[in-house]
Every structure is written in structure tokens, then in C-alpha cells.
Write a protein that holds these residues in place. Structure first.
Motif, PDB file in Angstrom:
ATOM      1  N   THR A 116      96.644  -9.217  13.656  1.00  0.00           N
ATOM      2  CA  THR A 116      95.231  -9.146  14.002  1.00  0.00           C
ATOM      3  C   THR A 116      94.366  -9.403  12.772  1.00  0.00           C
ATOM      4  O   THR A 116      93.400 -10.149  12.833  1.00  0.00           O
ATOM      5  CB  THR A 116      94.884  -7.771  14.600  1.00  0.00           C
ATOM      6  N   ALA A 117      94.719  -8.798  11.650  1.00  0.00           N
ATOM      7  CA  ALA A 117      93.952  -8.999  10.422  1.00  0.00           C
ATOM      8  C   ALA A 117      94.011 -10.449   9.965  1.00  0.00           C
ATOM      9  O   ALA A 117      93.008 -11.008   9.537  1.00  0.00           O
ATOM     10  CB  ALA A 117      94.465  -8.076   9.319  1.00  0.00           C
ATOM     11  N   SER A 118      95.148 -11.087  10.084  1.00  0.00           N
ATOM     12  CA  SER A 118      95.254 -12.476   9.641  1.00  0.00           C
ATOM     13  C   SER A 118      94.426 -13.398  10.519  1.00  0.00           C
ATOM     14  O   SER A 118      93.806 -14.341  10.041  1.00  0.00           O
ATOM     15  CB  SER A 118      96.718 -12.924   9.602  1.00  0.00           C
ATOM     16  N   PHE A 119      94.367 -13.135  11.830  1.00  0.00           N
ATOM     17  CA  PHE A 119      93.524 -13.948  12.702  1.00  0.00           C
ATOM     18  C   PHE A 119      92.051 -13.705  12.421  1.00  0.00           C
ATOM     19  O   PHE A 119      91.246 -14.615  12.469  1.00  0.00           O
ATOM     20  CB  PHE A 119      93.831 -13.675  14.183  1.00  0.00           C
ATOM     21  N   THR A 120      91.681 -12.469  12.103  1.00  0.00           N
ATOM     22  CA  THR A 120      90.298 -12.154  11.785  1.00  0.00           C
ATOM     23  C   THR A 120      89.866 -12.898  10.533  1.00  0.00           C
ATOM     24  O   THR A 120      88.791 -13.488  10.489  1.00  0.00           O
ATOM     25  CB  THR A 120      90.125 -10.637  11.573  1.00  0.00           C
ATOM     26  N   PHE A 121      90.688 -12.903   9.501  1.00  0.00           N
ATOM     27  CA  PHE A 121      90.339 -13.612   8.283  1.00  0.00           C
ATOM     28  C   PHE A 121      90.346 -15.116   8.494  1.00  0.00           C
ATOM     29  O   PHE A 121      89.571 -15.840   7.884  1.00  0.00           O
ATOM     30  CB  PHE A 121      91.276 -13.233   7.133  1.00  0.00           C
ATOM     31  N   ALA A 122      91.186 -15.633   9.364  1.00  0.00           N
ATOM     32  CA  ALA A 122      91.221 -17.069   9.633  1.00  0.00           C
ATOM     33  C   ALA A 122      89.934 -17.525  10.307  1.00  0.00           C
ATOM     34  O   ALA A 122      89.509 -18.658  10.153  1.00  0.00           O
ATOM     35  CB  ALA A 122      92.429 -17.408  10.500  1.00  0.00           C
ATOM     36  N   GLU A 123      89.274 -16.649  11.063  1.00  0.00           N
ATOM     37  CA  GLU A 123      88.046 -16.998  11.767  1.00  0.00           C
ATOM     38  C   GLU A 123      86.802 -16.805  10.905  1.00  0.00           C
ATOM     39  O   GLU A 123      85.707 -17.091  11.346  1.00  0.00           O
ATOM     40  CB  GLU A 123      87.932 -16.166  13.046  1.00  0.00           C
ATOM     41  N   ASN A 124      86.937 -16.305   9.691  1.00  0.00           N
ATOM     42  CA  ASN A 124      85.815 -16.068   8.809  1.00  0.00           C
ATOM     43  C   ASN A 124      85.318 -17.403   8.270  1.00  0.00           C
ATOM     44  O   ASN A 124      86.016 -18.077   7.532  1.00  0.00           O
ATOM     45  CB  ASN A 124      86.243 -15.136   7.671  1.00  0.00           C
ATOM     46  N   HIS A 125      84.089 -17.773   8.636  1.00  0.00           N
ATOM     47  CA  HIS A 125      83.535 -19.055   8.225  1.00  0.00           C
ATOM     48  C   HIS A 125      82.380 -18.873   7.251  1.00  0.00           C
ATOM     49  O   HIS A 125      81.370 -19.555   7.351  1.00  0.00           O
ATOM     50  CB  HIS A 125      83.075 -19.848   9.450  1.00  0.00           C
ATOM     51  N   ASP A 126      82.503 -17.921   6.324  1.00  0.00           N
ATOM     52  CA  ASP A 126      81.504 -17.774   5.275  1.00  0.00           C
ATOM     53  C   ASP A 126      81.586 -18.983   4.368  1.00  0.00           C
ATOM     54  O   ASP A 126      82.664 -19.525   4.124  1.00  0.00           O
ATOM     55  CB  ASP A 126      81.741 -16.508   4.457  1.00  0.00           C
ATOM     56  N   ARG A 127      80.432 -19.412   3.867  1.00  0.00           N
ATOM     57  CA  ARG A 127      80.407 -20.552   2.958  1.00  0.00           C
ATOM     58  C   ARG A 127      79.724 -20.129   1.671  1.00  0.00           C
ATOM     59  O   ARG A 127      78.652 -19.556   1.688  1.00  0.00           O
ATOM     60  CB  ARG A 127      79.617 -21.707   3.587  1.00  0.00           C
ATOM     61  N   PHE A 128      80.363 -20.400   0.536  1.00  0.00           N
ATOM     62  CA  PHE A 128      79.792 -20.125  -0.775  1.00  0.00           C
ATOM     63  C   PHE A 128      80.007 -21.357  -1.640  1.00  0.00           C
ATOM     64  O   PHE A 128      81.090 -21.952  -1.635  1.00  0.00           O
ATOM     65  CB  PHE A 128      80.450 -18.912  -1.441  1.00  0.00           C
ATOM     66  N   GLN A 129      78.970 -21.718  -2.385  1.00  0.00           N
ATOM     67  CA  GLN A 129      79.077 -22.894  -3.248  1.00  0.00           C
ATOM     68  C   GLN A 129      78.142 -22.696  -4.432  1.00  0.00           C
ATOM     69  O   GLN A 129      77.103 -22.053  -4.313  1.00  0.00           O
ATOM     70  CB  GLN A 129      78.662 -24.148  -2.463  1.00  0.00           C
ATOM     71  N   SER A 130      78.497 -23.246  -5.574  1.00  0.00           N
ATOM     72  CA  SER A 130      77.578 -23.291  -6.706  1.00  0.00           C
ATOM     73  C   SER A 130      77.578 -24.704  -7.257  1.00  0.00           C
ATOM     74  O   SER A 130      78.618 -25.364  -7.325  1.00  0.00           O
ATOM     75  CB  SER A 130      77.963 -22.276  -7.781  1.00  0.00           C
ATOM     76  N   ASN A 131      76.389 -25.174  -7.588  1.00  0.00           N
ATOM     77  CA  ASN A 131      76.150 -26.482  -8.198  1.00  0.00           C
ATOM     78  C   ASN A 131      76.393 -27.674  -7.270  1.00  0.00           C
ATOM     79  O   ASN A 131      76.293 -28.808  -7.719  1.00  0.00           O
ATOM     80  CB  ASN A 131      76.980 -26.648  -9.474  1.00  0.00           C
ATOM     81  N   TYR A 132      76.716 -27.469  -6.019  1.00  0.00           N
ATOM     82  CA  TYR A 132      76.880 -28.539  -5.022  1.00  0.00           C
ATOM     83  C   TYR A 132      76.245 -28.078  -3.721  1.00  0.00           C
ATOM     84  O   TYR A 132      76.508 -26.971  -3.264  1.00  0.00           O
ATOM     85  CB  TYR A 132      78.359 -28.865  -4.777  1.00  0.00           C
ATOM     86  N   ASP A 133      75.438 -28.935  -3.115  1.00  0.00           N
ATOM     87  CA  ASP A 133      74.746 -28.583  -1.879  1.00  0.00           C
ATOM     88  C   ASP A 133      75.719 -28.254  -0.749  1.00  0.00           C
ATOM     89  O   ASP A 133      76.836 -28.772  -0.700  1.00  0.00           O
ATOM     90  CB  ASP A 133      73.841 -29.732  -1.425  1.00  0.00           C
ATOM     91  N   ILE A 134      75.259 -27.398   0.161  1.00  0.00           N
ATOM     92  CA  ILE A 134      76.020 -27.044   1.356  1.00  0.00           C
ATOM     93  C   ILE A 134      75.320 -27.668   2.553  1.00  0.00           C
ATOM     94  O   ILE A 134      74.099 -27.573   2.683  1.00  0.00           O
ATOM     95  CB  ILE A 134      76.088 -25.512   1.538  1.00  0.00           C
ATOM     96  N   ARG A 135      76.079 -28.279   3.433  1.00  0.00           N
ATOM     97  CA  ARG A 135      75.542 -28.862   4.656  1.00  0.00           C
ATOM     98  C   ARG A 135      76.265 -28.271   5.859  1.00  0.00           C
ATOM     99  O   ARG A 135      77.482 -28.335   5.941  1.00  0.00           O
ATOM    100  CB  ARG A 135      75.696 -30.376   4.650  1.00  0.00           C
ATOM    101  N   ILE A 136      75.473 -27.704   6.759  1.00  0.00           N
ATOM    102  CA  ILE A 136      75.989 -27.192   8.018  1.00  0.00           C
ATOM    103  C   ILE A 136      75.538 -28.199   9.077  1.00  0.00           C
ATOM    104  O   ILE A 136      74.365 -28.225   9.466  1.00  0.00           O
ATOM    105  CB  ILE A 136      75.448 -25.780   8.338  1.00  0.00           C
ATOM    106  N   ASP A 137      76.443 -29.059   9.509  1.00  0.00           N
ATOM    107  CA  ASP A 137      76.111 -30.112  10.470  1.00  0.00           C
ATOM    108  C   ASP A 137      75.802 -29.535  11.840  1.00  0.00           C
ATOM    109  O   ASP A 137      76.113 -28.382  12.138  1.00  0.00           O
ATOM    110  CB  ASP A 137      77.263 -31.116  10.573  1.00  0.00           C
ATOM    111  N   ALA A 138      75.228 -30.359  12.714  1.00  0.00           N
ATOM    112  CA  ALA A 138      74.807 -29.920  14.043  1.00  0.00           C
ATOM    113  C   ALA A 138      75.955 -29.325  14.851  1.00  0.00           C
ATOM    114  O   ALA A 138      75.759 -28.415  15.642  1.00  0.00           O
ATOM    115  CB  ALA A 138      74.174 -31.080  14.796  1.00  0.00           C
ATOM    116  N   SER A 139      77.161 -29.785  14.645  1.00  0.00           N
ATOM    117  CA  SER A 139      78.309 -29.285  15.404  1.00  0.00           C
ATOM    118  C   SER A 139      79.013 -28.121  14.697  1.00  0.00           C
ATOM    119  O   SER A 139      79.959 -27.559  15.238  1.00  0.00           O
ATOM    120  CB  SER A 139      79.310 -30.414  15.646  1.00  0.00           C
TER     121      SER A 139
END
Length: 101
Positions: free
Chosen positions: A17-40
Motif C-alpha cells: 500500500t505504501a509503495s503504491f501511495t508513493f508511486a502516485e505522488n506527482h509532486d514537482r520540484f525544480q530549480s533553475n529550469y522552468d516547470i510546465r504542467i500541460d493541459a493533460s
């Protein structure tokens, strides 16, 4: 012996259960490069340091740019807070920010 097998089965279930929970984590972190969250795309929390965040899709959590901008493009939806420190927040048409901007 049976009690040991039950404990092992419960422990195995918790690990899976814990491994599936972490697999679904879609946090995004970036430094010095832009982040793009596309429409989909869908993301949880999005954080960028020394860069900008471009959101066209959906963010379930917060969007935070430090020394950069947050640009919410047409159709973007942020369920959490939207914050730009040492930058700007730009909202295009048909965008939605549920919490503080």
C-alpha cells in the motif's frame, strides 16, 4: 506459527500500500529550469526556485515559485494556494484558483 503468518501478511499489505501511495505522488520540484504542467497533466504540489511555472493543466495542491513567475494558461486549475515570491502571478482567461493567490 499462524500468528506469525498473519503478522507477515499484514506487514506485506502495508508495504505494498505504501509503495503504491508513493508511486502516485506527482509532486514537482525544480530549480533553475522552468516547470510546465500541460493541459493533460495533473500534479500535486509544484515548487520552483529560480525558475517559472507554467500551468495549463490541473494542480491538486499548491503552486509556489521563488524568484520566478507563475503563469496560469487558458484552462488551468489550481486547487491550492498560488504564490510567487520575487515574481508575478499571471492568470489567463478561463483559469481557476481555488485558494489564495
Amino acid at each position: 506459527m499462524l500468528a506469525h503468518a498473519c503478522k507477515l501478511a499484514i506487514l506485506s499489505g502495508l508495504v505494498l500500500t505504501a509503495s503504491f501511495t508513493f508511486a502516485e505522488n506527482h509532486d514537482r520540484f525544480q530549480s533553475n529550469y522552468d516547470i510546465r504542467i500541460d493541459a493533460s497533466d495533473k500534479a500535486n504540489d509544484v515548487t520552483c526556485i529560480n525558475c517559472s511555472i507554467y500551468v495549463a493543466g490541473e494542480v491538486a495542491g499548491d503552486v509556489t515559485a521563488i524568484d520566478g513567475n507563475v503563469v496560469m494558461e487558458n484552462g488551468a486549475h489550481v486547487h491550492g494556494d498560488t504564490t510567487a515570491i520575487l515574481g508575478n502571478v499571471r492568470l489567463s482567461a478561463n483559469t481557476s484558483a481555488d485558494q489564495d493567490v
